[in-house]
Design a protein around this motif. Sequence first.
Motif, short mmCIF file in Angstrom:
data_model
loop_
_atom_site.label_atom_id
_atom_site.label_comp_id
_atom_site.label_asym_id
_atom_site.label_seq_id
_atom_site.Cartn_x
_atom_site.Cartn_y
_atom_site.Cartn_z
N SER A 17 -2.13 8.35 -11.29
CA SER A 17 -1.13 7.81 -12.23
C SER A 17 0.16 7.44 -11.51
N ARG A 18 0.59 8.31 -10.62
CA ARG A 18 1.82 8.05 -9.88
C ARG A 18 1.66 6.86 -8.95
N LEU A 19 0.52 6.78 -8.27
CA LEU A 19 0.27 5.64 -7.39
C LEU A 19 0.23 4.34 -8.19
N LEU A 20 -0.44 4.35 -9.33
CA LEU A 20 -0.51 3.16 -10.16
C LEU A 20 0.87 2.72 -10.62
N ALA A 21 1.73 3.68 -10.98
CA ALA A 21 3.09 3.34 -11.40
C ALA A 21 3.87 2.69 -10.26
N LEU A 22 3.71 3.18 -9.05
CA LEU A 22 4.40 2.59 -7.90
C LEU A 22 3.94 1.16 -7.65
N LEU A 23 2.64 0.94 -7.71
CA LEU A 23 2.13 -0.42 -7.51
C LEU A 23 2.59 -1.34 -8.64
N ALA A 24 2.64 -0.82 -9.86
CA ALA A 24 3.11 -1.62 -10.99
C ALA A 24 4.55 -2.07 -10.77
N VAL A 25 5.40 -1.18 -10.29
CA VAL A 25 6.79 -1.55 -10.00
C VAL A 25 6.83 -2.64 -8.93
N TRP A 26 6.02 -2.50 -7.89
CA TRP A 26 5.98 -3.52 -6.85
C TRP A 26 5.55 -4.87 -7.42
N PHE A 27 4.51 -4.86 -8.26
CA PHE A 27 4.09 -6.12 -8.88
C PHE A 27 5.25 -6.75 -9.67
N LEU A 28 5.95 -5.95 -10.43
CA LEU A 28 7.07 -6.49 -11.22
C LEU A 28 8.16 -7.04 -10.31
N GLY B 147 3.73 8.05 -15.18
CA GLY B 147 3.07 8.73 -14.08
C GLY B 147 3.88 8.86 -12.81
N ARG B 148 5.20 8.91 -12.89
CA ARG B 148 6.02 8.91 -11.68
C ARG B 148 6.44 10.29 -11.21
N SER B 149 6.09 11.34 -11.90
CA SER B 149 6.47 12.68 -11.44
C SER B 149 5.27 13.36 -10.79
N GLY B 150 5.53 14.38 -10.03
CA GLY B 150 4.46 15.10 -9.36
C GLY B 150 5.01 16.05 -8.33
N ASP B 151 5.13 17.30 -8.65
CA ASP B 151 5.68 18.29 -7.74
C ASP B 151 4.82 18.43 -6.50
N GLY B 152 5.44 18.45 -5.35
CA GLY B 152 4.75 18.66 -4.10
C GLY B 152 4.00 17.45 -3.57
N LEU B 153 4.09 16.34 -4.26
CA LEU B 153 3.40 15.14 -3.85
C LEU B 153 4.38 14.18 -3.22
N ARG B 154 4.08 13.73 -2.03
CA ARG B 154 4.92 12.73 -1.36
C ARG B 154 4.14 11.44 -1.30
N VAL B 155 4.79 10.35 -1.66
CA VAL B 155 4.15 9.05 -1.61
C VAL B 155 4.95 8.17 -0.68
N ILE C 270 0.85 -1.19 0.00
CA ILE C 270 0.00 0.00 0.00
C ILE C 270 0.89 1.24 0.00
N TRP C 271 0.42 2.28 -0.70
CA TRP C 271 1.08 3.58 -0.68
C TRP C 271 0.05 4.64 -0.36
N LEU C 272 0.49 5.66 0.35
CA LEU C 272 -0.32 6.81 0.70
C LEU C 272 0.31 8.03 0.05
N ALA C 273 -0.48 8.81 -0.66
CA ALA C 273 0.00 10.05 -1.27
C ALA C 273 -0.42 11.21 -0.38
N GLU C 274 0.51 12.14 -0.18
CA GLU C 274 0.24 13.33 0.62
C GLU C 274 0.64 14.57 -0.16
N ALA C 275 -0.16 15.62 0.00
CA ALA C 275 0.19 16.94 -0.52
C ALA C 275 0.38 17.81 0.70
N GLY C 276 1.59 18.31 0.90
CA GLY C 276 1.91 18.96 2.17
C GLY C 276 1.90 17.88 3.23
#
Length: 128
Positions: free
Chosen positions: A63-74, A119-127, A20-26
């Motif tokens: 998009s960024r969350l999906l990319a992270l999960l995809a990497v984990w699956f791989l 979908g791995r970029s995103g300014d100000g977004l912490r995952v 599981i991943w959690l995305a945070e803004a600030g």
Amino acid sequence: MALYLAGEHHPQHALSSRAIWLAEAGHEPVGYIAGHLTRRFGCAGELQWIYVVPDERRRGVASRLLALLAVWFLEQDAHRVCVDIGDDAARPFYRRYGATDLNPHWMIWQDIAVVANRGRSGDGLRVN
């Protein structure tokens, strides 16, 4: 969700490995994604949940969350991945990332690698 992460709730055909991943803004949570290994529909992985708060949608969070999960699956050698779309409103998002219809309720990636580098970029977004 807590039972799922603790391995005490098992979706049909689910195996014990989960992520599981959690995305945070600030410092505010704005979304999450979870998935697990499975044998459902002959798949190796299943996207269990993805959610982004309405005010943060269409900003690349999902998009960024999906990319992270995809990497984990791989990393788990799980290339064939399925998702219960929930409602038809989600279908275009999954289709944009290469999923195809499996049946009226499910979509599938024959190889989730098509998602892993998107979908791995995103300014100000912490995952986390």
